[in-house]
Design a protein around this motif. Structure first.
Motif, PDB file in Angstrom:
ATOM      1  N   LEU A 175       0.828  -1.201   0.000  1.00 20.16           N
ATOM      2  CA  LEU A 175       0.000   0.000   0.000  1.00 20.16           C
ATOM      3  C   LEU A 175       0.864   1.253   0.000  1.00 20.16           C
ATOM      4  N   ALA A 176       0.418   2.276  -0.719  1.00 16.34           N
ATOM      5  CA  ALA A 176       1.108   3.567  -0.687  1.00 16.34           C
ATOM      6  C   ALA A 176       0.797   4.275   0.632  1.00 16.34           C
ATOM      7  N   PRO A 177       1.767   5.044   1.136  1.00 15.55           N
ATOM      8  CA  PRO A 177       3.079   5.352   0.555  1.00 15.55           C
ATOM      9  C   PRO A 177       4.179   4.335   0.860  1.00 15.55           C
ATOM     10  N   ALA A 178       3.913   3.350   1.737  1.00 18.46           N
ATOM     11  CA  ALA A 178       4.965   2.392   2.090  1.00 18.46           C
ATOM     12  C   ALA A 178       5.500   1.662   0.864  1.00 18.46           C
ATOM     13  N   SER A 179       4.635   1.416  -0.115  1.00 16.47           N
ATOM     14  CA  SER A 179       5.060   0.675  -1.307  1.00 16.47           C
ATOM     15  C   SER A 179       6.186   1.381  -2.056  1.00 16.47           C
ATOM     16  N   HIS A 180       6.351   2.696  -1.830  1.00 20.62           N
ATOM     17  CA  HIS A 180       7.435   3.441  -2.467  1.00 20.62           C
ATOM     18  C   HIS A 180       8.757   3.280  -1.714  1.00 20.62           C
ATOM     19  N   TYR A 181       8.715   2.624  -0.565  1.00 19.93           N
ATOM     20  CA  TYR A 181       9.912   2.446   0.257  1.00 19.93           C
ATOM     21  C   TYR A 181      10.443   1.018   0.246  1.00 19.93           C
ATOM     22  N   VAL A 182       9.702   0.080  -0.342  1.00 25.07           N
ATOM     23  CA  VAL A 182      10.075  -1.330  -0.159  1.00 25.07           C
ATOM     24  C   VAL A 182      10.987  -1.872  -1.252  1.00 25.07           C
ATOM     25  N   GLY A 183      11.015  -1.239  -2.432  1.00 25.77           N
ATOM     26  CA  GLY A 183      11.797  -1.790  -3.525  1.00 25.77           C
ATOM     27  C   GLY A 183      11.247  -3.142  -3.966  1.00 25.77           C
ATOM     28  N   ARG A 184      12.128  -4.030  -4.354  1.00 23.12           N
ATOM     29  CA  ARG A 184      11.711  -5.395  -4.703  1.00 23.12           C
ATOM     30  C   ARG A 184      11.421  -6.173  -3.422  1.00 23.12           C
ATOM     31  N   ILE A 185      10.378  -6.975  -3.448  1.00 20.92           N
ATOM     32  CA  ILE A 185      10.004  -7.766  -2.275  1.00 20.92           C
ATOM     33  C   ILE A 185      10.403  -9.222  -2.501  1.00 20.92           C
ATOM     34  N   ALA A 186      11.173  -9.769  -1.571  1.00 21.48           N
ATOM     35  CA  ALA A 186      11.500 -11.199  -1.577  1.00 21.48           C
ATOM     36  C   ALA A 186      10.844 -11.824  -0.355  1.00 21.48           C
ATOM     37  N   VAL A 187       9.857 -12.692  -0.594  1.00 24.25           N
ATOM     38  CA  VAL A 187       9.194 -13.402   0.500  1.00 24.25           C
ATOM     39  C   VAL A 187       9.921 -14.727   0.701  1.00 24.25           C
ATOM     40  N   VAL A 188      10.416 -14.950   1.906  1.00 25.52           N
ATOM     41  CA  VAL A 188      11.175 -16.173   2.175  1.00 25.52           C
ATOM     42  C   VAL A 188      10.394 -17.066   3.134  1.00 25.52           C
ATOM     43  N   ASP A 189      10.448 -18.340   2.871  1.00 24.16           N
ATOM     44  CA  ASP A 189       9.707 -19.336   3.647  1.00 24.16           C
ATOM     45  C   ASP A 189      10.456 -19.654   4.941  1.00 24.16           C
ATOM     46  N   ILE A 190       9.779 -19.456   6.072  1.00 22.61           N
ATOM     47  CA  ILE A 190      10.369 -19.853   7.354  1.00 22.61           C
ATOM     48  C   ILE A 190       9.522 -20.922   8.044  1.00 22.61           C
ATOM     49  N   GLY A 191       8.526 -21.448   7.322  1.00 23.20           N
ATOM     50  CA  GLY A 191       7.763 -22.567   7.852  1.00 23.20           C
ATOM     51  C   GLY A 191       6.443 -22.231   8.505  1.00 23.20           C
ATOM     52  N   ILE A 192       5.960 -20.982   8.337  1.00 23.69           N
ATOM     53  CA  ILE A 192       4.697 -20.622   8.980  1.00 23.69           C
ATOM     54  C   ILE A 192       3.506 -20.729   8.041  1.00 23.69           C
ATOM     55  N   GLY A 193       3.740 -21.092   6.793  1.00 23.34           N
ATOM     56  CA  GLY A 193       2.666 -21.138   5.808  1.00 23.34           C
ATOM     57  C   GLY A 193       1.474 -21.991   6.216  1.00 23.34           C
ATOM     58  N   PRO A 194       1.680 -23.245   6.643  1.00 20.74           N
ATOM     59  CA  PRO A 194       0.533 -24.075   7.042  1.00 20.74           C
ATOM     60  C   PRO A 194      -0.252 -23.473   8.197  1.00 20.74           C
ATOM     61  N   GLU A 195       0.438 -22.882   9.157  1.00 20.91           N
ATOM     62  CA  GLU A 195      -0.257 -22.271  10.297  1.00 20.91           C
ATOM     63  C   GLU A 195      -1.023 -21.029   9.853  1.00 20.91           C
ATOM     64  N   LEU A 196      -0.452 -20.236   8.948  1.00 18.97           N
ATOM     65  CA  LEU A 196      -1.160 -19.085   8.415  1.00 18.97           C
ATOM     66  C   LEU A 196      -2.420 -19.523   7.689  1.00 18.97           C
ATOM     67  N   ALA A 197      -2.316 -20.568   6.870  1.00 20.81           N
ATOM     68  CA  ALA A 197      -3.480 -21.066   6.135  1.00 20.81           C
ATOM     69  C   ALA A 197      -4.562 -21.555   7.098  1.00 20.81           C
ATOM     70  N   ARG A 198      -4.159 -22.219   8.150  1.00 19.79           N
ATOM     71  CA  ARG A 198      -5.138 -22.720   9.117  1.00 19.79           C
ATOM     72  C   ARG A 198      -5.845 -21.564   9.815  1.00 19.79           C
ATOM     73  N   LEU A 199      -5.075 -20.560  10.225  1.00 14.76           N
ATOM     74  CA  LEU A 199      -5.660 -19.431  10.933  1.00 14.76           C
ATOM     75  C   LEU A 199      -6.628 -18.631  10.052  1.00 14.76           C
ATOM     76  N   THR A 200      -6.214 -18.382   8.823  1.00 16.22           N
ATOM     77  CA  THR A 200      -7.045 -17.555   7.961  1.00 16.22           C
ATOM     78  C   THR A 200      -8.269 -18.311   7.454  1.00 16.22           C
ATOM     79  N   SER A 201      -8.142 -19.612   7.258  1.00 17.80           N
ATOM     80  CA  SER A 201      -9.310 -20.382   6.798  1.00 17.80           C
ATOM     81  C   SER A 201     -10.349 -20.551   7.914  1.00 17.80           C
ATOM     82  N   SER A 202      -9.865 -20.606   9.165  1.00 14.41           N
ATOM     83  CA  SER A 202     -10.794 -20.763  10.287  1.00 14.41           C
ATOM     84  C   SER A 202     -11.408 -19.443  10.699  1.00 14.41           C
ATOM     85  N   GLY A 203     -10.755 -18.327  10.264  1.00 14.83           N
ATOM     86  CA  GLY A 203     -11.269 -17.005  10.626  1.00 14.83           C
ATOM     87  C   GLY A 203     -12.391 -16.583   9.725  1.00 14.83           C
TER      88      GLY A 203
END
Length: 228
Positions: free
Chosen positions: A200-228
């Motif tokens: 979102l602007a204006p923060a998007s003008h400060y981030v440059g390229r975004i690299a999302v790195v996997d640290i193993g929270i994906g399954p827990e995020l999916a569980r939380l958001t699907s149950s919400g």
């Protein structure tokens, strides 16, 4: 091929997904730091060791920067650590001290910090993290250091800036930047999932390229958001 749009989450959702894994002893910080170190390696010159300045705050983003910097320093990279607060992540500090990196005083003059920044290849912004989302603007020593470094980045030949998880001074949820005294990143290495505010602007003008790195929270995020 068109890149798929990033799926983004709030800081609270990220923390909720991390919580059970941290309680179970999962090494999330070590994974994040290793991924950050890999991204930094790709930005360093291939024909010489390269130099990195770590701007390190008191929280976990500072810890990520310290562990990544320790890995680089142990491999021969010239790493300098500039604390922006009176304390820092203790295990990360121990790691960086063992690595042989140069540790500056927390009271280093901001103009001296700017001089060091002008001679390095990469500046790592590990000052603030998502835990400061209520009021993300830089203050005190951290703000003075960033204010001194900003003119360095306007030069024709300037160091690259890498943000740890998110650029310090931007809100991770609504993308606000309450104070323009913030380092605009060339690359933001964000952990686990993209934070909503980075898109979102204006923060998007400060981030440059975004690299999302996997640290193993994906399954827990999916569980939380699907149950919400």
């Amino acid at each position: 091929m068109t890149a798929e749009p990033l799926v983004a989450y709030s800081a609270a959702e990220i923390r909720a997904a991390e919580a059970p894994l941290l309680a179970a002893g999962e090494p999330l910080m070590q994974r994040a730091a290793a991924a950050l170190a890999r991204e930094l390696w790709l930005l360093l010159p291939p024909d010489r060791p390269g130099s990195v300045l770590l701007l390190v705050g008191s929280g976990n983003n500072g810890g990520d920067a310290l562990f990544a910097g320790a890995e680089l320093a142990a491999a021969g990279v010239d790493v300098t650590v500039l604390p922006t607060a009176d304390r820092m992540h203790e295990d990360g500090r121990a790691a960086i001290e063992r690595s042989g990196a140069r540790m500056l005083s927390a009271g280093t003059d901001p103009q001296a910090a700017a001089s060091i920044a002008s001679d390095c290849d990469v500046i790592v912004d590990g000052i603030l993290g998502t835990g400061t989302s209520a009021s993300p603007a830089l203050r005190g020593r951290a703000r003075d250091i960033v204010a001194a470094i900003l003119p360095v980045l306007s030069r024709k030949k300037s160091p690259l800036v890498v943000a740890v998880d998110l650029p310090s001074g931007v809100h991770p949820d609504d993308g606000s930047v309450p104070d323009p005294t913030a380092l605009a990143a060339d690359l933001t290495v964000t952990f686990g999932a993209c934070k909503t505010g980075l898109l979102l602007a204006p923060a998007s003008h400060y981030v440059g390229r975004i690299a999302v790195v996997d640290i193993g929270i994906g399954p827990e995020l999916a569980r939380l958001t699907s149950s919400g």
